[in-house]
Motif scaffolding. Structure first.
Motif, PDB file in Angstrom:
ATOM      1  N   ASP A  11       0.845  -1.192   0.000  1.00 58.63           N
ATOM      2  CA  ASP A  11       0.000   0.000   0.000  1.00 58.63           C
ATOM      3  C   ASP A  11       0.883   1.245   0.000  1.00 58.63           C
ATOM      4  O   ASP A  11       1.498   1.585   1.009  1.00 58.63           O
ATOM      5  CB  ASP A  11      -0.903  -0.019   1.238  1.00 58.63           C
ATOM      6  CG  ASP A  11      -1.940   1.097   1.235  1.00 58.63           C
ATOM      7  OD1 ASP A  11      -1.582   2.245   0.902  1.00 58.63           O
ATOM      8  OD2 ASP A  11      -3.096   0.827   1.578  1.00 58.63           O
ATOM      9  N   GLU A  12       0.945   1.934  -1.132  1.00 55.36           N
ATOM     10  CA  GLU A  12       1.838   3.095  -1.271  1.00 55.36           C
ATOM     11  C   GLU A  12       1.514   4.193  -0.273  1.00 55.36           C
ATOM     12  O   GLU A  12       2.416   4.829   0.287  1.00 55.36           O
ATOM     13  CB  GLU A  12       1.762   3.636  -2.701  1.00 55.36           C
ATOM     14  CG  GLU A  12       2.739   4.767  -2.975  1.00 55.36           C
ATOM     15  CD  GLU A  12       2.718   5.216  -4.421  1.00 55.36           C
ATOM     16  OE1 GLU A  12       2.299   6.365  -4.674  1.00 55.36           O
ATOM     17  OE2 GLU A  12       3.120   4.415  -5.292  1.00 55.36           O
ATOM     18  N   GLU A  13       0.224   4.438  -0.048  1.00 57.72           N
ATOM     19  CA  GLU A  13      -0.172   5.494   0.894  1.00 57.72           C
ATOM     20  C   GLU A  13       0.335   5.191   2.301  1.00 57.72           C
ATOM     21  O   GLU A  13       0.871   6.071   2.989  1.00 57.72           O
ATOM     22  CB  GLU A  13      -1.692   5.645   0.906  1.00 57.72           C
ATOM     23  CG  GLU A  13      -2.171   6.808   1.770  1.00 57.72           C
ATOM     24  CD  GLU A  13      -3.678   7.007   1.701  1.00 57.72           C
ATOM     25  OE1 GLU A  13      -4.206   7.793   2.513  1.00 57.72           O
ATOM     26  OE2 GLU A  13      -4.328   6.377   0.836  1.00 57.72           O
ATOM     27  N   MET A  14       0.195   3.945   2.728  1.00 57.69           N
ATOM     28  CA  MET A  14       0.685   3.552   4.049  1.00 57.69           C
ATOM     29  C   MET A  14       2.201   3.658   4.128  1.00 57.69           C
ATOM     30  O   MET A  14       2.758   4.108   5.140  1.00 57.69           O
ATOM     31  CB  MET A  14       0.249   2.122   4.375  1.00 57.69           C
ATOM     32  CG  MET A  14      -1.191   1.968   4.767  1.00 57.69           C
ATOM     33  SD  MET A  14      -1.563   0.271   5.325  1.00 57.69           S
ATOM     34  CE  MET A  14      -0.562   0.176   6.825  1.00 57.69           C
ATOM     35  N   ILE A  15       2.881   3.263   3.062  1.00 55.48           N
ATOM     36  CA  ILE A  15       4.342   3.342   3.045  1.00 55.48           C
ATOM     37  C   ILE A  15       4.808   4.776   3.250  1.00 55.48           C
ATOM     38  O   ILE A  15       5.671   5.057   4.089  1.00 55.48           O
ATOM     39  CB  ILE A  15       4.890   2.775   1.716  1.00 55.48           C
ATOM     40  CG1 ILE A  15       4.692   1.260   1.658  1.00 55.48           C
ATOM     41  CG2 ILE A  15       6.372   3.123   1.554  1.00 55.48           C
ATOM     42  CD1 ILE A  15       5.006   0.645   0.313  1.00 55.48           C
ATOM     43  N   TYR A  16       4.219   5.700   2.502  1.00 52.38           N
ATOM     44  CA  TYR A  16       4.636   7.102   2.637  1.00 52.38           C
ATOM     45  C   TYR A  16       4.204   7.699   3.968  1.00 52.38           C
ATOM     46  O   TYR A  16       4.878   8.575   4.503  1.00 52.38           O
ATOM     47  CB  TYR A  16       4.113   7.921   1.455  1.00 52.38           C
ATOM     48  CG  TYR A  16       4.980   7.775   0.220  1.00 52.38           C
ATOM     49  CD1 TYR A  16       6.193   8.452   0.117  1.00 52.38           C
ATOM     50  CD2 TYR A  16       4.606   6.935  -0.828  1.00 52.38           C
ATOM     51  CE1 TYR A  16       7.004   8.309  -0.997  1.00 52.38           C
ATOM     52  CE2 TYR A  16       5.410   6.781  -1.946  1.00 52.38           C
ATOM     53  CZ  TYR A  16       6.607   7.468  -2.021  1.00 52.38           C
ATOM     54  OH  TYR A  16       7.417   7.311  -3.123  1.00 52.38           O
TER      55      TYR A  16
END
Length: 208
Positions: A11-16
């Motif tokens: 999940d890109e949003e969670m990563i950032y």
């Protein structure tokens, strides 16, 4: 980084979000033929797919780091997991944690405007909204002296690996037992890990 499929975070949003929240990172490179690391606060620019920061000029890591493929590690919350919390003693202790590894090419920044923007972003990120400290209002002579003592850089991100080890490889009922124990402990990151585990179970239920 070794990441079993059930621990991989895509999940890109969670990563950032993790990168933004746990932004005091470790930058690894090769220096004089040996592994070398520096601990630094960094800012991320998602539009540029890049990280910004600066070395102290006396830290010689910067002298041979340009154009290297560097590794940046962001360490999220983590805590010990006791097998005594399970429904069986046929188990071993483990550790739950979140870790983000970013790989990228580093370039030394010399453009003054980019440097000033990077420094302002860094100060704005960590100062509270009500702070009386404004970088642009620092004594010009003092500020120029400070500028001479740093080496600003940009890391162009080439790859991201993200791992959330939250007992996903255990049965759901056991995960619930772990969460219950973590929520009863007030030390360290236990409650943060408990919250992440609960969110994982919620998402699992949504997808079922």
């Amino acid at each position: 980084m070794y990441i079993p499929p059930y621990f991989r975070l895509n999940d890109e949003e969670m990563i950032y979000d993790f990168i933004e929240k746990y932004s005091f990172a470790t930058v690894f490179s090769q220096h004089k033929g040996e592994p070398y690391a520096t601990h630094l606060p960094l800012t991320v620019n998602k539009d540029e797919n890049a990280l910004y920061g600066h070395f102290a000029r006396q830290n010689e890591q910067w002298k041979d780091v340009e154009n290297q493929q560097v590794l940046v590690v962001f360490q999220g919350p983590h805590c010990y997991i006791s097998p005594s919390w399970y429904e069986t003693m046929r188990a071993v202790p483990t550790w739950n944690y979140v870790s983000i590894h970013l790989y990228g090419k580093m370039e030394i920044i010399e453009d003054r405007n980019i440097i000033l923007e990077s420094l302002n972003d860094l100060v704005s990120k960590y100062e509270r909204p009500e702070t009386p400290y404004i970088l642009n209002e620092v004594n010009p002579g003092f500020f120029e002296g400070m500028m001479k003592g740093i080496v600003p850089f940009k890391i162009n991100i080439t790859n991201i690996e993200a791992k959330t080890k939250l007992s996903q490889n255990h049965p759901v009922e056991r995960q619930k037992l772990i969460i219950k124990q973590l929520e009863s402990i007030s030390e360290g990151d236990t409650k943060k890990i408990a919250t992440l585990m609960k969110n994982n179970l919620k998402n699992l239920n949504k997808n079922c």
